[in-house]
Design an enzyme around this catalytic site. Sequence first.
Site, short mmCIF file in Angstrom:
data_model
loop_
_atom_site.label_atom_id
_atom_site.label_comp_id
_atom_site.label_asym_id
_atom_site.label_seq_id
_atom_site.Cartn_x
_atom_site.Cartn_y
_atom_site.Cartn_z
N GLY A 299 0.83 -1.19 0.00
CA GLY A 299 0.00 0.00 0.00
C GLY A 299 0.87 1.24 0.00
N ASP A 555 -1.40 -0.31 -9.19
CA ASP A 555 -1.22 0.51 -8.00
C ASP A 555 -0.94 1.97 -8.33
OD1 ASP A 555 1.21 -0.32 -9.10
OD2 ASP A 555 2.30 -0.10 -7.22
#
Length: 589
Positions: A299, A555
């Site tokens: 993340g 991402d």
Amino acid sequence: QFIQHLISITHRQWLYRNARIYYTVTPSYSTEKLWDKLSSRVSSSAAASVKARAKDAASAFSSFKPDLNERGAAFIANHRSRRRPSLSEDSSVASLNKGKHGIHKSSHGRFAGDMKRPIFQTSALVSLKRSFTGNSVMSCTESVAAASSASDASAADEDRRKYPPLTTFFQSFHHSYLSHLSAETPSNLEKSLALQLRLGGSHPGRPIYNGHYVRVRPTPLTNPKLVIYSREMAKELRLSSWEVQSEAFVKYFSGDVEGATADHEGIGEVETWATPYALSIMGRRYTNNCPYGTGDGYGDGRAISIGEVLIPKRSASLTNGDISQLYPVNASRFELQLKGAGQTPFFRGADGRAVLRSSIREFLASEAMHHLGISTTRALSLIVSDGPEGNKSMRPWYSSGGRKVNVPSMDDPRLAQYSDKEKREIISQLSVQAKADPDTMVEEKCAITTRVATSFVRVGHLDLFARRVEMVQQSGDEGIEVNNVKDTEQYRELEDMMWHACYREYYDEAYAPYWEMKDATSAALALMKASMKRIAEMVAGWVRVGFVQGNFNADNCLVGGRTMDYGPFGFLDVYVRSFSVLLFGVILS
């Protein structure tokens, strides 16, 4: 045929924008020659169709000409003047003259079009400076509008000076990401912290098993100093120049959120957060990028959101004091994120920092792409950790005696699979990039860029929660049947993420028509179609200016179709079919 396809997949606004930017980049081309330039690049069978579309673009340009925006007016005026205008920059904002902070002509190439002429490069640099330091030239239309509202703006600004800096900004907070979505559950938090402790507990990295975000504080820079800011973006956020120059601004946007809010009463604790998402490259899902091999630890490793703000339009009025009622028709929503703000639970071994060199590149590239008419995240500010006591990080770099790469010849057996044309392209590119990987470590100043967007919802966000639903379907560990997967926590998190993406990016197309009926299937389809269209327009814009994105993975692919994360990227002077920012060095491996 490819050019014809690019034109056809984008709507009329793209044609308007293309015509205007094309004229700005190449002012020697008249509108009458624009369609000739485009149609000459396609086959005769397709020329008629392209000619008609190009004429439409030329016509659109004519209608826009009296209304050129601030950027276009400054750009054209600077180019035609054939001289460098004087710059009066604020003393607290460092000039971006060549050589300062090591800024020279970028090895990534030029921004767009035929920019090889020295006068163009000078004009382009001056134009960027003028925009970023708030010294841009206004068009006649904008000057009249500005004059008519100057007294009102001045009165409002004087009224704001009665309160601490950033007061209006803090009052605009409206964190939909936190209110619509969920944090990790207490049981999963306990499980995660237990694993972190077993692994030594010496760093903040830990797996995040569920939830859409984790609350995390930025790590403030030591001795922060404002290097540069975008006056245009500050104006969008209703930040006055005196606020930008304030100590509170520098503190807040260098990560010291407590210090920046110390003089403000009644705003409560400022919320800051980081988010988990998944990595897919060219459609292939990966988990080996996660320290735990599961995907639960991937993340925002060094990017931290420091707020969502709702900015009312000037004509908007509140009936009950609830600013959220204005969105989206009468208010704009922006999320602000610090890049290089320190380690988060998604830490994967690095120090969580960005350095001044890469931060300058991020700031300039994102603002340049915006002014080239390409959808992108914006940059608000760049703050450096200055002085002997400032934060510094070690980064790989090139020594003066770095080993040169041996450039292959046409008969090199490693090139046997390529055509002669491809061989020449590869050899030419390797000759330009004939330097080995970084071979030394250097100490560099740390810095933080504040990037701004309507949202930072990525394809990887949706992919992460979709994967977790699939894992539930494929495993019987919890005794969950496939036919009731919609009752699981994993499915609810996926659906919540989908609705939030619709709310933030495609309110009219995918949220408003389906939310009351809770028609998630129709909303998801509308989200996909709208996102596909915007991403196609964005990539068409990349092709138009020769931009190459080196990490366009799930991402770093925003659902809203904006360019983001200017890490490995480049601009091509000429078209090279086999060029890749990241992969070119391994094409012979």
